[in-house]
Scaffold this motif. Structure first.
Motif, PDB file in Angstrom:
ATOM      1  N   PRO A   1      18.939  56.091  -0.571  1.00  0.00           N
ATOM      2  CA  PRO A   1      18.067  55.713   0.542  1.00  0.00           C
ATOM      3  C   PRO A   1      17.843  54.204   0.521  1.00  0.00           C
ATOM      4  CG  PRO A   1      16.783  56.767  -1.198  1.00  0.00           C
ATOM      5  CD  PRO A   1      18.208  56.742  -1.671  1.00  0.00           C
ATOM      6  N   VAL A   2      17.601  53.603   1.683  1.00  0.00           N
ATOM      7  CA  VAL A   2      17.539  52.140   1.796  1.00  0.00           C
ATOM      8  C   VAL A   2      16.229  51.711   2.457  1.00  0.00           C
ATOM      9  CG1 VAL A   2      18.866  50.086   2.486  1.00  0.00           C
ATOM     10  CG2 VAL A   2      20.032  52.267   2.188  1.00  0.00           C
ATOM     11  N   GLY A   3      15.878  50.436   2.298  1.00  0.00           N
ATOM     12  CA  GLY A   3      14.699  49.874   2.969  1.00  0.00           C
ATOM     13  C   GLY A   3      13.595  49.574   1.981  1.00  0.00           C
ATOM     14  N   ASN A   4      13.502  48.332   1.533  1.00  0.00           N
ATOM     15  CA  ASN A   4      12.501  47.987   0.509  1.00  0.00           C
ATOM     16  C   ASN A   4      11.074  48.149   1.004  1.00  0.00           C
ATOM     17  OD1 ASN A   4      13.956  47.233  -1.803  1.00  0.00           O
ATOM     18  ND2 ASN A   4      14.555  45.305  -0.821  1.00  0.00           N
ATOM     19  N   GLU A   5      10.829  47.725   2.255  1.00  0.00           N
ATOM     20  CA  GLU A   5       9.426  47.651   2.705  1.00  0.00           C
ATOM     21  C   GLU A   5       9.329  48.082   4.164  1.00  0.00           C
ATOM     22  OE1 GLU A   5       7.943  43.602   2.789  1.00  0.00           O
ATOM     23  OE2 GLU A   5       9.845  42.844   3.565  1.00  0.00           O
ATOM     24  N   GLY A   6       8.104  48.306   4.612  1.00  0.00           N
ATOM     25  CA  GLY A   6       7.912  48.682   6.001  1.00  0.00           C
ATOM     26  C   GLY A   6       6.434  48.779   6.331  1.00  0.00           C
ATOM     27  N   GLY A   7       6.171  49.070   7.591  1.00  0.00           N
ATOM     28  CA  GLY A   7       4.784  49.205   8.030  1.00  0.00           C
ATOM     29  C   GLY A   7       4.623  50.493   8.813  1.00  0.00           C
ATOM     30  N   GLY A   8       3.424  51.058   8.782  1.00  0.00           N
ATOM     31  CA  GLY A   8       3.187  52.280   9.522  1.00  0.00           C
ATOM     32  C   GLY A   8       1.751  52.730   9.375  1.00  0.00           C
ATOM     33  N   VAL A   9       1.519  53.979   9.763  1.00  0.00           N
ATOM     34  CA  VAL A   9       0.161  54.519   9.776  1.00  0.00           C
ATOM     35  C   VAL A   9       0.080  55.663   8.768  1.00  0.00           C
ATOM     36  CG1 VAL A   9      -1.566  55.663  11.223  1.00  0.00           C
ATOM     37  CG2 VAL A   9      -0.098  53.880  12.198  1.00  0.00           C
ATOM     38  N   VAL A  10      -1.001  55.687   7.986  1.00  0.00           N
ATOM     39  CA  VAL A  10      -1.200  56.760   7.003  1.00  0.00           C
ATOM     40  C   VAL A  10      -1.654  58.007   7.755  1.00  0.00           C
ATOM     41  CG1 VAL A  10      -2.535  57.511   4.999  1.00  0.00           C
ATOM     42  CG2 VAL A  10      -1.711  55.131   5.154  1.00  0.00           C
ATOM     43  N   VAL A  11      -0.815  59.071   7.698  1.00  0.00           N
ATOM     44  CA  VAL A  11      -1.113  60.281   8.476  1.00  0.00           C
ATOM     45  C   VAL A  11      -1.541  61.450   7.589  1.00  0.00           C
ATOM     46  CG1 VAL A  11       0.316  59.686  10.460  1.00  0.00           C
ATOM     47  CG2 VAL A  11       1.356  60.872   8.513  1.00  0.00           C
ATOM     48  N   ALA A  12      -1.425  61.302   6.268  1.00  0.00           N
ATOM     49  CA  ALA A  12      -1.920  62.342   5.356  1.00  0.00           C
ATOM     50  C   ALA A  12      -2.229  61.664   4.031  1.00  0.00           C
ATOM     51  CB  ALA A  12      -0.879  63.434   5.158  1.00  0.00           C
ATOM     52  N   ALA A  13      -3.246  62.212   3.331  1.00  0.00           N
ATOM     53  CA  ALA A  13      -3.663  61.565   2.077  1.00  0.00           C
ATOM     54  C   ALA A  13      -4.059  62.625   1.060  1.00  0.00           C
ATOM     55  CB  ALA A  13      -4.847  60.625   2.343  1.00  0.00           C
ATOM     56  N   GLY A  14      -3.764  62.348  -0.236  1.00  0.00           N
ATOM     57  CA  GLY A  14      -4.201  63.218  -1.316  1.00  0.00           C
ATOM     58  C   GLY A  14      -5.709  63.114  -1.504  1.00  0.00           C
ATOM     59  N   SER A  15      -6.220  63.832  -2.523  1.00  0.00           N
ATOM     60  CA  SER A  15      -7.678  63.987  -2.637  1.00  0.00           C
ATOM     61  C   SER A  15      -8.371  62.795  -3.302  1.00  0.00           C
ATOM     62  CB  SER A  15      -7.983  65.255  -3.437  1.00  0.00           C
ATOM     63  OG  SER A  15      -7.401  65.113  -4.716  1.00  0.00           O
ATOM     64  N   SER A  16      -7.625  61.882  -3.942  1.00  0.00           N
ATOM     65  CA  SER A  16      -8.300  60.778  -4.642  1.00  0.00           C
ATOM     66  C   SER A  16      -8.999  59.861  -3.639  1.00  0.00           C
ATOM     67  CB  SER A  16      -7.298  59.955  -5.462  1.00  0.00           C
ATOM     68  OG  SER A  16      -6.515  59.169  -4.596  1.00  0.00           O
ATOM     69  N   PRO A  17     -10.108  59.247  -4.047  1.00  0.00           N
ATOM     70  CA  PRO A  17     -10.826  58.355  -3.110  1.00  0.00           C
ATOM     71  C   PRO A  17      -9.931  57.222  -2.595  1.00  0.00           C
ATOM     72  CG  PRO A  17     -12.136  58.760  -5.100  1.00  0.00           C
ATOM     73  CD  PRO A  17     -10.799  59.394  -5.337  1.00  0.00           C
ATOM     74  N   GLN A  18      -9.067  56.687  -3.456  1.00  0.00           N
ATOM     75  CA  GLN A  18      -8.200  55.569  -3.031  1.00  0.00           C
ATOM     76  C   GLN A  18      -7.250  56.025  -1.920  1.00  0.00           C
ATOM     77  OE1 GLN A  18      -5.398  54.059  -5.900  1.00  0.00           O
ATOM     78  NE2 GLN A  18      -5.187  52.093  -4.862  1.00  0.00           N
ATOM     79  N   ALA A  19      -6.710  57.234  -2.054  1.00  0.00           N
ATOM     80  CA  ALA A  19      -5.796  57.760  -1.028  1.00  0.00           C
ATOM     81  C   ALA A  19      -6.583  58.072   0.250  1.00  0.00           C
ATOM     82  CB  ALA A  19      -5.076  58.999  -1.553  1.00  0.00           C
ATOM     83  N   GLN A  20      -7.725  58.721   0.098  1.00  0.00           N
ATOM     84  CA  GLN A  20      -8.535  59.098   1.260  1.00  0.00           C
ATOM     85  C   GLN A  20      -8.954  57.881   2.080  1.00  0.00           C
ATOM     86  OE1 GLN A  20      -9.710  62.088   2.665  1.00  0.00           O
ATOM     87  NE2 GLN A  20      -7.967  62.868   1.503  1.00  0.00           N
ATOM     88  N   ALA A  21      -9.219  56.782   1.379  1.00  0.00           N
ATOM     89  CA  ALA A  21      -9.689  55.570   2.075  1.00  0.00           C
ATOM     90  C   ALA A  21      -8.624  55.009   3.017  1.00  0.00           C
ATOM     91  CB  ALA A  21     -10.086  54.513   1.044  1.00  0.00           C
ATOM     92  N   LEU A  22      -7.376  55.428   2.822  1.00  0.00           N
ATOM     93  CA  LEU A  22      -6.291  54.877   3.645  1.00  0.00           C
ATOM     94  C   LEU A  22      -5.998  55.699   4.892  1.00  0.00           C
ATOM     95  CD1 LEU A  22      -3.767  53.870   0.808  1.00  0.00           C
ATOM     96  CD2 LEU A  22      -5.200  52.339   2.168  1.00  0.00           C
ATOM     97  N   LEU A  23      -6.564  56.908   4.967  1.00  0.00           N
ATOM     98  CA  LEU A  23      -6.219  57.812   6.071  1.00  0.00           C
ATOM     99  C   LEU A  23      -6.484  57.145   7.430  1.00  0.00           C
ATOM    100  CD1 LEU A  23      -5.060  60.659   6.251  1.00  0.00           C
ATOM    101  CD2 LEU A  23      -7.396  61.528   6.435  1.00  0.00           C
TER     102      LEU A  23
END
Ligand SMILES: NC(=O)c1ccc[n+]([C@@H]2O[C@H](COP(=O)([O-])OP(=O)(O)OC[C@H]3O[C@@H](n4cnc5c(N)ncnc54)[C@H](OP(=O)(O)O)[C@@H]3O)[C@@H](O)[C@H]2O)c1
Length: 380
Positions: A98-120
């Motif tokens: 698979p290719v592509g070092n970096e990119g931008g987008g929208v967080v559409v699902a997050a795990g249960s940790s507070p750090q992940a949830q904060a990105l939703l």
């Protein structure tokens, strides 16, 4: 938790090199992994095709000899990797990469940790690898959350070029230099470095290879621009080095003799100010870091600059590891704060995953010429 149901699969651009040197590029359908506690799923809406991605994409194959087949929706490209390049690719032979070092987008699902949830729901830049895909599951800490109102296209190039150009200035300071030289300086990265140096009051000597590139940088406020196609290039360079005191250079070209010519010009300046003659040359340490391979030919060193010099390689990831967590966090925060100004990138156009594999698009972005960078929108 997800903002809407996740698809089970998504398209991913893959590159494979076989043992006989055959290169195959195609789009695969891969599963979308649900996020673990510390992970998020990003809907990728923009990913740049950087020179470093082209190495993994094409494996050094002659782009003008690529063969297209398949359909417009499911294109397949084949080519041939030069035999001399194959030994260095032992680790990827037969594997669909698979290719592509970096990119931008929208967080559409997050795990249960507070750090992940904060990105939703946030727009993020991601340094995840494998970004030429519709949905990408990554660790929350691989994401850089951006100010509200930032678009995915603005978020696409948050890491590779911004952190590298900041890393150059950090390296300059850490190694005791006070000004720096940069080559292929009209690149996206070069324009960024020009803005950083003006903002931070650091003297920068820009080396370009065309008059229009010199004009572009001067329009953007650059003071010192040397055109290697000019007859008096060496004089221009000596004058700029003398005025700025630059003794460290970052060279994106790699092949040919430019690195050597920079060291020779630095030595001319150092000897002038040293006064007393020494057959061993000046004692001023002159450093050139090769950080790109825009010219894949051999690096030619015509030693005429004494013994106080180094030529080495420079890569972003080892720099960040050495700089440490606090420095990396400080640099990332600066990028987030200034993503639409100092760290803005420019693109010639946006293509879908399938269009990125068209000979027409490759004919443009494959040149890595000034102003021809493309974004891929895998969600298009
Ligand atoms: N080491 C690292 O960690 C690291 C990280 C990030 C980026 N990089 C490197 O940084 C460089 C710039 O990246 P970018 O994304 O800013 O590139 P970019 O926007 O695509 O620009 C590429 C520039 O390179 C010039 N160029 C191409 N081939 C050349 C050659 N043979 N000799 C002289 N100039 C040449 C082009 O000028 P023309 O129009 O004249 O062709 C253009 O101005 C790349 O080499 C990339 O690999 C390295």
């Amino acid at each position: 938790m997800a903002t809407s149901p996740l698809p089970e699969t998504t398209q991913q651009l893959q590159s494979r090199v076989d043992a006989d040197g055959t290169l195959t590029l195609h789009l695969a359908e891969v599963p979308v992994a649900p996020p673990a506690d510390d992970e998020v799923v990003v809907r990728v809406e923009a990913a740049p095709i950087n020179p470093s991605d082209m190495g993994l994409l094409f494996g050094g194959a002659d782009l003008s000899a690529l063969q297209a087949s398949g359909t417009p929706e499911q294109p397949v490209l084949t080519g041939r990797v030069p035999e001399r390049a194959l030994p260095a690719m032992a680790g990827r032979i037969g594997k669909a990469m698979p290719v592509g070092n970096e990119g931008g987008g929208v967080v559409v699902a997050a795990g249960s940790s507070p750090q992940a949830q904060a990105l939703l729901g946030r727009t993020v830049g991601v340094m995840g690898g494998a970004m030429y895909t519709g949905y990408r599951t990554v660790k929350a800490n691989a994401c850089l959350p951006l100010p509200d109102g930032t678009s995915s296209a603005q978020a696409a190039s948050c890491f590779v070029n911004p952190l590298t150009s900041l890393g150059m200035v950090e390296t300059m300071r850490a190694e005791g230099h006070t000004a720096l030289v940069h080559t292929a300086a009209a690149s996206n990265l070069g324009q960024m470095l020009n803005r950083i140096c003006q903002k931070d009051g650091v003297s920068l000597v820009n080396i370009v290879r065309k008059p229009e590139q010199a004009a572009l940088l001067r329009e953007q406020g650059a003071t010192w621009v040397c055109d290697s196609s000019a007859e008096d290039f060496t004089q221009q360079l000596i004058e700029a080095l003398s005025a700025t005191g630059a003794t460290i250079a970052f060279d994106a070209i790699g092949g040919g003799r430019l690195a050597s010519d920079i060291l020779a010009a630095m030595e001319t300046v150092a000897v002038r100010s040293q006064g007393e003659y020494s057959r061993y040359g000046s004692t001023v340490l002159k450093q050139v870091y090769l950080y790109g391979s825009l010219d894949r030919g051999p690096t030619q060193l015509h030693r005429s600059y004494g013994m106080a010099w180094n030529v080495g390689g420079w890569l972003l990831m080892p720099f960040l590891q050495k700089a440490g967590r606090d420095t990396a966090a400080r640099l990332r925060q600066r990028v987030a704060d200034e993503i639409t100004t100092t760290f803005a990138s420019h693109y010639q156009g946006t293509v879908s995953l399938a269009e990125a594999l068209s000979l027409r698009a490759i004919g443009t972005y494959g040149k890595a010429a000034t102003g021809t960078k493309y974004l891929i929108n895998p969600s298009a």
